[in-house]
Design a protein around this motif. Structure first.
Motif, PDB file in Angstrom:
ATOM      1  N   GLY A 175       7.938 -35.460  23.231  1.00 29.59           N
ATOM      2  CA  GLY A 175       8.864 -36.591  23.369  1.00 29.59           C
ATOM      3  C   GLY A 175       9.862 -36.475  24.490  1.00 29.59           C
ATOM      4  N   SER A 176       9.603 -35.617  25.475  1.00 25.74           N
ATOM      5  CA  SER A 176      10.550 -35.446  26.575  1.00 25.74           C
ATOM      6  C   SER A 176      10.739 -36.741  27.350  1.00 25.74           C
ATOM      7  CB  SER A 176      10.070 -34.339  27.522  1.00 25.74           C
ATOM      8  OG  SER A 176      10.893 -34.249  28.670  1.00 25.74           O
ATOM      9  N   SER A 177       9.655 -37.456  27.645  1.00 26.37           N
ATOM     10  CA  SER A 177       9.754 -38.707  28.400  1.00 26.37           C
ATOM     11  C   SER A 177      10.546 -39.746  27.624  1.00 26.37           C
ATOM     12  CB  SER A 177       8.351 -39.247  28.720  1.00 26.37           C
ATOM     13  OG  SER A 177       7.681 -38.395  29.624  1.00 26.37           O
ATOM     14  N   THR A 178      10.279 -39.856  26.331  1.00 28.28           N
ATOM     15  CA  THR A 178      11.008 -40.829  25.506  1.00 28.28           C
ATOM     16  C   THR A 178      12.499 -40.522  25.503  1.00 28.28           C
ATOM     17  OG1 THR A 178       9.081 -41.174  24.087  1.00 28.28           O
ATOM     18  CG2 THR A 178      11.221 -41.785  23.183  1.00 28.28           C
ATOM     19  N   VAL A 301      19.061 -29.523  34.030  1.00 27.65           N
ATOM     20  CA  VAL A 301      17.719 -29.495  33.450  1.00 27.65           C
ATOM     21  C   VAL A 301      17.848 -29.621  31.939  1.00 27.65           C
ATOM     22  CG1 VAL A 301      15.596 -28.161  33.113  1.00 27.65           C
ATOM     23  CG2 VAL A 301      16.797 -28.056  35.314  1.00 27.65           C
ATOM     24  N   VAL A 302      17.012 -30.481  31.345  1.00 27.41           N
ATOM     25  CA  VAL A 302      16.985 -30.674  29.902  1.00 27.41           C
ATOM     26  C   VAL A 302      15.582 -30.343  29.400  1.00 27.41           C
ATOM     27  CG1 VAL A 302      17.300 -32.278  27.986  1.00 27.41           C
ATOM     28  CG2 VAL A 302      18.724 -32.493  30.045  1.00 27.41           C
ATOM     29  N   ILE A 303      15.487 -29.404  28.464  1.00 30.02           N
ATOM     30  CA  ILE A 303      14.211 -29.020  27.874  1.00 30.02           C
ATOM     31  C   ILE A 303      14.128 -29.621  26.471  1.00 30.02           C
ATOM     32  CG2 ILE A 303      12.733 -27.110  27.121  1.00 30.02           C
ATOM     33  CD1 ILE A 303      14.186 -25.338  29.169  1.00 30.02           C
ATOM     34  N   THR A 304      13.069 -30.385  26.223  1.00 26.74           N
ATOM     35  CA  THR A 304      12.839 -30.948  24.897  1.00 26.74           C
ATOM     36  C   THR A 304      11.745 -30.147  24.208  1.00 26.74           C
ATOM     37  OG1 THR A 304      13.450 -33.165  25.652  1.00 26.74           O
ATOM     38  CG2 THR A 304      12.208 -33.022  23.603  1.00 26.74           C
ATOM     39  N   ALA A 305      11.984 -29.778  22.958  1.00 21.81           N
ATOM     40  CA  ALA A 305      11.025 -28.966  22.206  1.00 21.81           C
ATOM     41  C   ALA A 305      10.984 -29.430  20.763  1.00 21.81           C
ATOM     42  CB  ALA A 305      11.405 -27.488  22.277  1.00 21.81           C
ATOM     43  N   THR A 306       9.840 -29.250  20.114  1.00 25.76           N
ATOM     44  CA  THR A 306       9.758 -29.454  18.670  1.00 25.76           C
ATOM     45  C   THR A 306       9.867 -28.094  18.000  1.00 25.76           C
ATOM     46  OG1 THR A 306       7.332 -29.378  18.774  1.00 25.76           O
ATOM     47  CG2 THR A 306       8.371 -31.552  18.841  1.00 25.76           C
ATOM     48  N   LYS A 333      19.935 -27.533  29.221  1.00 22.34           N
ATOM     49  CA  LYS A 333      20.286 -28.062  27.904  1.00 22.34           C
ATOM     50  C   LYS A 333      19.026 -28.115  27.037  1.00 22.34           C
ATOM     51  CE  LYS A 333      24.649 -29.214  28.914  1.00 22.34           C
ATOM     52  NZ  LYS A 333      24.728 -28.745  30.288  1.00 22.34           N
ATOM     53  N   LEU A 334      19.203 -27.926  25.733  1.00 19.82           N
ATOM     54  CA  LEU A 334      18.077 -27.919  24.800  1.00 19.82           C
ATOM     55  C   LEU A 334      18.182 -29.095  23.840  1.00 19.82           C
ATOM     56  CD1 LEU A 334      15.610 -26.595  23.379  1.00 19.82           C
ATOM     57  CD2 LEU A 334      17.260 -25.235  22.055  1.00 19.82           C
ATOM     58  N   VAL A 335      17.077 -29.825  23.697  1.00 18.54           N
ATOM     59  CA  VAL A 335      16.965 -30.891  22.710  1.00 18.54           C
ATOM     60  C   VAL A 335      15.833 -30.529  21.754  1.00 18.54           C
ATOM     61  CG1 VAL A 335      16.459 -33.327  22.304  1.00 18.54           C
ATOM     62  CG2 VAL A 335      17.813 -32.654  24.296  1.00 18.54           C
ATOM     63  N   ILE A 336      16.136 -30.442  20.466  1.00 15.23           N
ATOM     64  CA  ILE A 336      15.104 -30.229  19.457  1.00 15.23           C
ATOM     65  C   ILE A 336      14.734 -31.597  18.893  1.00 15.23           C
ATOM     66  CG2 ILE A 336      14.541 -29.149  17.245  1.00 15.23           C
ATOM     67  CD1 ILE A 336      16.457 -26.907  17.937  1.00 15.23           C
ATOM     68  N   ASN A 337      13.487 -31.975  19.099  1.00 16.31           N
ATOM     69  CA  ASN A 337      13.025 -33.316  18.729  1.00 16.31           C
ATOM     70  C   ASN A 337      12.040 -33.247  17.562  1.00 16.31           C
ATOM     71  OD1 ASN A 337      12.871 -36.111  18.999  1.00 16.31           O
ATOM     72  ND2 ASN A 337      11.174 -36.020  20.460  1.00 16.31           N
ATOM     73  N   GLN A 338      11.896 -34.359  16.863  1.00 21.16           N
ATOM     74  CA  GLN A 338      10.937 -34.491  15.761  1.00 21.16           C
ATOM     75  C   GLN A 338      11.175 -33.437  14.676  1.00 21.16           C
ATOM     76  OE1 GLN A 338       6.986 -34.472  17.466  1.00 21.16           O
ATOM     77  NE2 GLN A 338       7.548 -35.941  19.060  1.00 21.16           N
ATOM     78  N   ALA A 339      12.425 -33.210  14.353  1.00 18.66           N
ATOM     79  CA  ALA A 339      12.752 -32.240  13.300  1.00 18.66           C
ATOM     80  C   ALA A 339      12.569 -32.888  11.928  1.00 18.66           C
ATOM     81  CB  ALA A 339      14.196 -31.759  13.454  1.00 18.66           C
ATOM     82  N   PHE A 366      12.780 -36.613  12.797  1.00 23.13           N
ATOM     83  CA  PHE A 366      11.514 -37.338  12.855  1.00 23.13           C
ATOM     84  C   PHE A 366      11.707 -38.723  12.258  1.00 23.13           C
ATOM     85  CE2 PHE A 366       7.256 -38.170  10.830  1.00 23.13           C
ATOM     86  CZ  PHE A 366       6.554 -38.341  12.023  1.00 23.13           C
ATOM     87  N   GLU A 367      11.632 -39.738  13.124  1.00 24.62           N
ATOM     88  CA  GLU A 367      11.833 -41.127  12.697  1.00 24.62           C
ATOM     89  C   GLU A 367      10.683 -41.962  13.250  1.00 24.62           C
ATOM     90  OE1 GLU A 367      13.985 -42.422  10.748  1.00 24.62           O
ATOM     91  OE2 GLU A 367      15.648 -41.010  10.564  1.00 24.62           O
ATOM     92  N   PRO A 368       9.493 -41.887  12.637  1.00 24.49           N
ATOM     93  CA  PRO A 368       8.308 -42.545  13.214  1.00 24.49           C
ATOM     94  C   PRO A 368       8.438 -44.062  13.308  1.00 24.49           C
ATOM     95  CG  PRO A 368       7.869 -41.775  10.977  1.00 24.49           C
ATOM     96  CD  PRO A 368       9.179 -41.191  11.378  1.00 24.49           C
ATOM     97  N   ALA A 369       9.092 -44.705  12.347  1.00 22.44           N
ATOM     98  CA  ALA A 369       9.214 -46.163  12.385  1.00 22.44           C
ATOM     99  C   ALA A 369      10.058 -46.618  13.570  1.00 22.44           C
ATOM    100  CB  ALA A 369       9.812 -46.668  11.074  1.00 22.44           C
ATOM    101  N   LEU A 370      11.207 -45.979  13.761  1.00 27.79           N
ATOM    102  CA  LEU A 370      12.104 -46.346  14.865  1.00 27.79           C
ATOM    103  C   LEU A 370      11.429 -46.124  16.213  1.00 27.79           C
ATOM    104  CD1 LEU A 370      14.962 -47.138  15.912  1.00 27.79           C
ATOM    105  CD2 LEU A 370      15.513 -44.696  15.847  1.00 27.79           C
TER     106      LEU A 370
END
Length: 426
Positions: A175-178, A301-306, A333-339, A366-370
């Protein structure tokens, strides 16, 4: 004469937080040649560290051990560079006399910076009258060196350069692009600031879909014709996504291969930074010469990770590598996505961040609907539900990345927190 020309493979001491803050607003140094002649290691070391800074990537800096005498001998048979930096422990009158001998072998167009060991007003005035560009009293820091070079060769009247923020995923599909697209949209709407999004994934980029755009031209035309790139040409390639948000879209086609050299995107990024105060770079999850160069040169730099093990490993590798490539910048910077994916075993955010020695800038649930509705409608999260908790998190990220607020470490609840609560009840 010993030559201490900078070796990129050498371990370079990381900059302190004070130095990082001091260099945050410095502009890149143009393509110039610099030679330094140092009498002491305490002066040579920060100059060598300055050579490794990303703002000096276009400049060529070489350090020699030996003071003004060595420089005079060297330039008897060598052409002088754009800038000469000399260290001298001579007392003021002797220093003036020695510099007169240096002037005899220097090209009149060469600039000279003197690092001395006497804090003397008379000496400073005499050196400036003599034509010296700057006199700096030892000890000096790497930030001092960069600031002096920048002050001489960067036009203070020039238009400001936009801040570049590179987003990359620790793995594909995290989800880095999003995240990048939504943060860019928030920056443009929250702060009424012009923002350019550059989709660097020419084969599979999704920015055109996420912003519901179908431009006939985009970043491919810029990369394949670097000689044509200027602000006017770039403006023709931009697609308007919102009132203050423009997109350099990827073609997202496989009609040709996209093999680039390491500096392929340098020109388009440089021009884009002159057209908008904020440039968001959507970097695909690949490791190549050009992606390495883009990440090295970005202001942030922003790193996105699950929260999974492979993501943790890849994030650690990225952090370690970028620390070596960007020794004078704050860590990514760190972003933890889809937790919180149901029934998926995952690493808790605190356990994920601990071995990285980083406080996550954001933990996005994790918000699949949104996210699904947003993607399918070609609209940003903030357009779908401005009051949603995820949207508020995205807005907080926009504040941090533009310097409007700071990332604060969240303390774990403990005895101290319990005592504070008891005090408030009294």
């Amino acid at each position: 004469m010993s030559n201490l020309a900078y070796d990129a493979s050498a371990d370079i001491e990381a900059a302190s937080e004070t130095e990082i803050a001091a260099m945050r607003e410095l502009r890149p140094v143009p393509r110039i040649s610099i030679q330094a002649f140092c009498e002491t290691e305490s002066i040579a070391a920060p100059i060598e560290r300055a050579a490794a800074d990303r703002r000096m990537s276009k400049a060529h800096l070489k350090v020699h051990m030996g003071g003004i005498g060595t420089a005079i001998e060297f330039y008897q048979s060598a052409q002088t560079p754009n800038l000469i930096i000399v260290e001298s422990r001579d007392e003021p009158k002797q220093l003036i006399a020695t510099l007169s001998r240096l002037a005899e072998v220097c090209d009149p167009s060469s600039k000279v910076v003197v690092i001395g060991h006497y804090n003397d007003v008379w000496l400073y005035r005499e050196l400036i009258r003599f034509g010296i560009s700057e006199y700096v009293v030892a000890p000096i820091s790497m930030a001092d060196i960069l600031s002096v070079i920048s002050s001489i060769f960067v036009d203070p009247q020039a238009e400001p350069i936009g801040r570049s923020i590179a987003f990359i995923g620790a793995k594909g599909g995290v989800g880095s692009s999003t995240v990048a697209h939504n943060v860019a949209w928030s920056m443009s709407t929250l702060f009424s600031s012009e923002v350019v999004v550059a989709d660097l994934d020419l084969a599979f980029g999704t920015a055109n879909i996420n912003f519901d755009q179908d431009p006939t031209q985009g970043i491919a035309e810029a990369v394949f014709s670097p000689e044509r790139i200027d602000e006017t040409y770039l403006d023709r390639l931009l697609a308007q996504c919102a009132e203050r948000l423009s997109l350099l879209a990827a073609p997202s086609m496989l009609d040709r291969t996209y093999d680039f050299d390491a500096e392929a995107f340098t020109q388009v990024i440089d021009v884009a930074q002159r057209t908008a105060p904020l440039l968001v770079l959507d970097v695909p999850h690949i490791w190549s010469g050009w992606s390495r160069s883009v990440l090295t040169q970005a202001d942030e730099v922003v790193i996105t990770a699950t929260p999974e093990l492979a993501n943790l490993r890849n994030t650690k590798n990225l952090l370690d590598t970028l620390k070596k490539l960007r020794p004078n910048d704050a860590p990514p910077k760190l972003v933890i996505n889809q937790a919180g994916v149901p029934k998926r075993p995952e690493i808790s955010p605190s356990d994920f961040a601990e071995p990285l020695d980083l406080t996550p800038m954001a933990v996005i649930p994790f918000e699949p609907a949104l996210f699904g509705n947003s993607a399918n409608n070609g609209r940003m999260l903030g357009e779908m539900d401005a009051q949603h908790a995820v949207v508020k998190t995205i807005n907080e990220m926009a504040h941090v990345l533009t310097g409007r607020s700071e990332l604060k470490a969240k303390k774990k609840a403990g005895l101290g927190d319990l005592l504070e609560r008891l005090k408030r009840r009294k």
